[in-house]
Design a protein around this motif. Sequence first.
Motif, PDB file in Angstrom:
ATOM      1  N   TYR A 296      35.201  45.462  45.394  1.00 44.78           N
ATOM      2  CA  TYR A 296      36.421  45.446  44.593  1.00 44.78           C
ATOM      3  C   TYR A 296      36.077  44.963  43.192  1.00 44.78           C
ATOM      4  CZ  TYR A 296      41.057  44.422  42.784  1.00 44.78           C
ATOM      5  OH  TYR A 296      42.188  44.398  42.008  1.00 44.78           O
ATOM      6  N   GLU A 391      42.628  48.467  40.877  1.00 42.75           N
ATOM      7  CA  GLU A 391      41.262  48.961  40.699  1.00 42.75           C
ATOM      8  C   GLU A 391      41.229  50.175  39.774  1.00 42.75           C
ATOM      9  OE1 GLU A 391      38.066  48.766  40.262  1.00 42.75           O
ATOM     10  OE2 GLU A 391      37.710  48.060  42.316  1.00 42.75           O
ATOM     11  N   LEU A 482      39.740  47.982  52.548  1.00 41.41           N
ATOM     12  CA  LEU A 482      40.287  46.805  51.883  1.00 41.41           C
ATOM     13  C   LEU A 482      41.653  46.488  52.470  1.00 41.41           C
ATOM     14  CD1 LEU A 482      39.349  47.544  48.142  1.00 41.41           C
ATOM     15  CD2 LEU A 482      38.056  46.277  49.863  1.00 41.41           C
ATOM     16  N   THR A 509      40.183  37.599  44.793  1.00 44.37           N
ATOM     17  CA  THR A 509      40.707  38.960  44.612  1.00 44.37           C
ATOM     18  C   THR A 509      41.868  39.153  45.577  1.00 44.37           C
ATOM     19  OG1 THR A 509      39.470  40.154  46.334  1.00 44.37           O
ATOM     20  CG2 THR A 509      38.295  39.652  44.279  1.00 44.37           C
TER      21      THR A 509
END
Length: 653
Positions: A296, A391, A482, A509
């Motif tokens: 990430y 992202e 994720l 994150t």
Amino acid sequence: MQALPQCLRARFFWCIAVLLLSAIGVARGQAANSVEWPAYGNDAGGMRFSPLKQINPTNVKQLTVAWTFRTGELEHYKGTSADEKAAFEATPIMVDGTLFFSTPTSRVFAVDAATGQKKWDYNPDVYLRQDLSEITSRGVSCWPAPADKRASGSSGKRIFVATLDGRLIALDAVTGKPISTFGKEGSVDLRKGVGNISVTSPPAVIGNTIVVGSSMGDNQRFNYERGVVRAYDALTGALRWSWDPIPRSKNDAGFTTWKGAEATQTGAANAWSLISADAERDLVFIPTTSPSPDYYGGERIGSNLYASSIVAIRASTGKVVWHFQTVHHDLWDYDNASQPLLFTFTKNGKAVPAVAVGTKVGHVFILNRETGVPLLPVEERPVPKSTVPGEEAFPTQPFPATLPLLGLPKLEAWGLTPDDKAVAQRRINSLHYEGMFTPPSLQGSLIAPGNVGGVHWGGMCYDPQSGLLITNINRLAAAIRLLPREKLAESVKNDQELLRAETGMQAGTPYVMKRSYLFTKDGRGIIMQTPPPWGTLVAINLQKGSLAWEVPLGYMMDITKYPQAKQWGSLNFGGAIATAGGVIFVAASLDGHLRAFNTQDGSLLWEVALPAGGQATPMTYQINGQQYVVIAAGGHGKLGTKLGDYVVAYRLP
């Protein structure tokens, strides 16, 4: 003495001349009888090529065990869980008739190269109950480097080992005792001012400078330790320079390629693999890795120079000379895991100093060693976008335009039986996949190849006689998912596959990472879910830009039940070496064999079962007129190959 007549006098001086020439010839013969392997990759540029020809395709089948040395390493694991992570990945060096190597716990041994008898050992007493991501040491380095005119100031050779607990230690090559005038009683603390780092690869030696990188765990948090590369004085241990691959201030080059409020707090981008050196040009070549965390990059939007790059640094000053980024904004754990290979490339009829870069993606880049400019064309090609909130995958990635891809360019389902294949197909269908560089996703993405390569830490070798670049590769896809941190418990509650998958917390994150690989394991062994071969040995003709040959490397299943498995190849860790005799030696595969292949066509010439797993790169040398091939056979805890403590030498009868 009465004067000799002129005719006798002439004969007398002729006889003296003959005797002197004979003495010189004997001395030269003795020197010729010894051919060393003085660095991890033989030369400082990691070409891993030996000029020895005694062992060749016609006689290699006659190789027998010359001697076996045991380190007693397994005794050091007792009372700890070290055996679960330990891997004997060292490649010995040979200098002055002595082999020097390190064990997984950074112990150093000196062994007589002809007999295998121990000369000395040194134990740095690494505490094995601390948090260590890896328990391995790929070898030691010798100072001064051969033919390096920049080295001076001491009459004795030194052996340098960088340890799991972050120390750089200088040992007397003859006695094994720490050099008291180096650092503090022979040791420099590499963790001071940096954090909880390890070192798993031998340092680079150039002139009177020792250059060392670092190793650290992955995916546990965003602000990992800084991946600094440092240079120390080989005589005193004084710090000469330090280079951080991540720009930390607005005045640092590359700063604008890291965007985000906390981008400068990113960690890693470290150099855990081998650093190459070119003493003539005063350059070291640094292979950097992915920034933290691997999967990430929302906290570090941009291309992220100088992470996932090859960076040429002036060894005397620590200043960057050039850089080439192999992966922009790395989201796939595509570290530059193999040593940059320095060799001479012929372009338009001219010899050009070059560096070959092999990547986990399966790309091979050939760059000008002095400028970093590609010697073979490189194209920036569009790649898939990220669907993860926060992202931004980089829109393009570099591809070699004329060299073959060595990774896993497409995915298909495979199984031993139709049912196995159906299971594989369902799994592939459940995951997001848009081809190479598919980013991680909330659904789960297929990353092909996964983080074990392509070209892995075993790296490449180059045969200047044939012009072939040779490497062993892996073909294994990973599944990366994720999970929003606040929904982690809910996401995995009833998902057995997610519960079994490896977890990276990626603290700092919004997402937790789950990683698994496209295989299953049952009583039949490891059942891959993509077509074979899963591990191969490959030779590339760089002038033609094509594969010269590719053959399966090893096997992973019981060949008495599945004889076809010999053609399916094996996952492998450890590299190959090439010799002027036309033979390539490599182990690495999970079946525990050392093998010899013909350089010209890749045909298998010889194989022998090792006493333990051979997840290491072999080496070769000559002493007393006899060529030896040596490999560390100690297995790999994470891979589950047989553990041991052997160093085995082979020679002709």
